[in-house]
Design an enzyme around this catalytic site. Structure first.
Site, PDB file in Angstrom:
ATOM      1  N   CYS A  48       0.834  -1.209   0.000  1.00 47.43           N
ATOM      2  CA  CYS A  48       0.000   0.000   0.000  1.00 47.43           C
ATOM      3  C   CYS A  48       0.867   1.257   0.000  1.00 47.43           C
ATOM      4  O   CYS A  48       1.368   1.676   1.039  1.00 47.43           O
ATOM      5  CB  CYS A  48      -0.935   0.003   1.210  1.00 47.43           C
ATOM      6  SG  CYS A  48      -2.000   1.461   1.267  1.00 47.43           S
ATOM      7  N   CYS A  80      -0.489   4.138   2.047  1.00 45.21           N
ATOM      8  CA  CYS A  80      -0.277   4.004   3.501  1.00 45.21           C
ATOM      9  C   CYS A  80       1.185   4.283   3.860  1.00 45.21           C
ATOM     10  O   CYS A  80       1.468   4.916   4.868  1.00 45.21           O
ATOM     11  CB  CYS A  80      -0.603   2.586   3.977  1.00 45.21           C
ATOM     12  SG  CYS A  80      -2.083   1.887   3.272  1.00 45.21           S
ATOM     13  N   ASP A  81       2.112   3.750   3.083  1.00 43.50           N
ATOM     14  CA  ASP A  81       3.515   3.724   3.509  1.00 43.50           C
ATOM     15  C   ASP A  81       4.458   4.611   2.693  1.00 43.50           C
ATOM     16  O   ASP A  81       5.565   4.898   3.131  1.00 43.50           O
ATOM     17  CB  ASP A  81       4.052   2.277   3.412  1.00 43.50           C
ATOM     18  CG  ASP A  81       3.244   1.320   4.284  1.00 43.50           C
ATOM     19  OD1 ASP A  81       2.740   1.767   5.333  1.00 43.50           O
ATOM     20  OD2 ASP A  81       3.125   0.139   3.921  1.00 43.50           O
TER      21      ASP A  81
END
Ligand code: NAP
Length: 328
Positions: free
Chosen positions: A151, A154-155
């Site tokens: 992701c 997300c990261d």
């Protein structure tokens, strides 16, 4: 009513799943005095670890969930969600639901520990798991915060990935979306695709392929991930010539699709959309095609897939279940 009495009784609402959608549904249902029973799953390997708490259990730092200005680790965040749900009386059972009889009244959920739970309503919040290539080093580094992720949203913004060469594997819309997002941080985004044409929509392709810092690797597959504690590179294989080469990168984002956790819903009568996710036919609510069965989070959403959107859906499902219960 005591837990012991309720165990032999019919539940008002059972929540299946323990990610942000499940716990948020539990917080709202508990505060509405529905005493939800949360079936949280048991740890398994598939092929990366799948843990109660869901995809966030494999996320080191969550920096985009409002209310945590200094970030929080995924597992810590899920612990806090659970604690908050339990504070209002949610009960937790560590088992998998193996089969559902939604046609029965009350409905019946058959668990992996042999128990059968009877309930008036159900909220499905079992999430989805990212598909992985399946390489040992890929899974090891994904599990240990070693720069392998499924992701980018997300990261990708973490400091370890800033101004570094990064790789995205996949040729669909998700891969293009991830790559486009990473162009803001990476020195170069290498897109590795196993064919010579992309599956992604034309608009997404144009957007990504026109970026200055994107480099395409057509007809290529990743056959190994290099690095002890943190990724240092990839071994690629050309699918036409069979030639192997090393590509130095400091981040790998695997974007080869997701699989919703719906195996236990097979033959239950629940309707799925074209991509295999639980269908929410009304669109404006969390109701599935079956009376008294609601769904929330990634199991019913292949578009947004964020902790905060899943939590929002969990809230809606609990409110929908409460209204449905009071009307029946
Ligand atoms: P997808 O469309 O199924 O694409 C998966 C990609 O990964 C394909 O290019 C596939 O290659 C590749 N792939 C699969 N297994 C692989 C393997 N083992 N090794 C290497 N490559 C592999 O999945 P998605 O991109 O996650 O999209 C899922 C759905 O959500 C789609 O319907 C998509 O349109 C939609 N979506 C929409 C948006 C948007 O509208 N903004 C954003 C994201 C997703 P092949 O092409 O060779 O099969």
């Amino acid at each position: 009513m005591s837990d012991a009495t309720r165990e032999n009784d019919v539940e008002d609402v059972v929540i299946v799943g323990s990610g942000p959608a499940g716990w948020t549904a539990a917080i709202y249902a508990a505060r509405a005095d529905l005493h939800p029973l949360c079936i949280v799953g048991v740890p398994k390997q598939n092929p990366a670890p799948v843990l109660p708490g869901g995809q966030l259990m494999l996320t080191t730092e969550v920096e985009n969930y409002p209310g945590f200005p200094d970030g929080v680790t995924g597992p810590e965040m899920m612990m806090m969600f659970q604690k908050q749900a339990e504070r209002f009386g949610s009960r937790v059972k560590g088992a998998d639901v193996e089969r559902c009889d939604f046609g029965a009244r009350p409905m019946a959920l058959h668990l992996s520990n042999g128990e059968t739970i009877r309930t008036k309503s159900v909220i499905i919040a079992t999430g989805a798991t990212a598909n992985w290539i399946g390489l040992d080093n890929e899974l090891r580094l994904a599990t240990n915060g070693g720069g392998v992720s499924a992701c980018a949203v997300c990261d990708g913004a973490l400091p370890v990935f800033r101004d570094k060469p990064l790789a995205v594997v996949g040729g669909g819309d998700t891969a293009m979306e991830e790559a486009a997002y990473l162009t803001k941080f990476a020195s170069t985004v290498h897109i590795i695709h196993r064919r010579e044409s992309l599956r992604a929509s034309k608009t997404m392709q144009d957007r990504v392929l026109s970026a200055k810092n994107v480099q395409m690797h057509w007809n290529s597959t990743v056959i190994d991930v290099l690095g002890e504690d943190f990724i240092t590179g990839l071994v690629l294989e050309d699918t036409v010539s069979g030639e192997r080469s090393e590509l130095p990168v400091n981040g790998l984002f695997v974007a080869i699709g997701h699989a919703p956790a719906t195996e236990f819903l097979k033959d239950s009568g629940i309707a799925f959309d074209d991509s295999g996710y639980v269908s929410l036919p009304d669109g404006g609510s969390s109701a599935t095609n079956l009376e008294g069965v609601f769904a929330a989070g990634d199991v019913a959403d292949h578009v947004y897939r964020q902790a905060v959107t899943a939590a929002g859906m969990g809230c809606r499902a609990a409110i929908d279940a409460e209204r449905w219960l009071s009307g029946h």
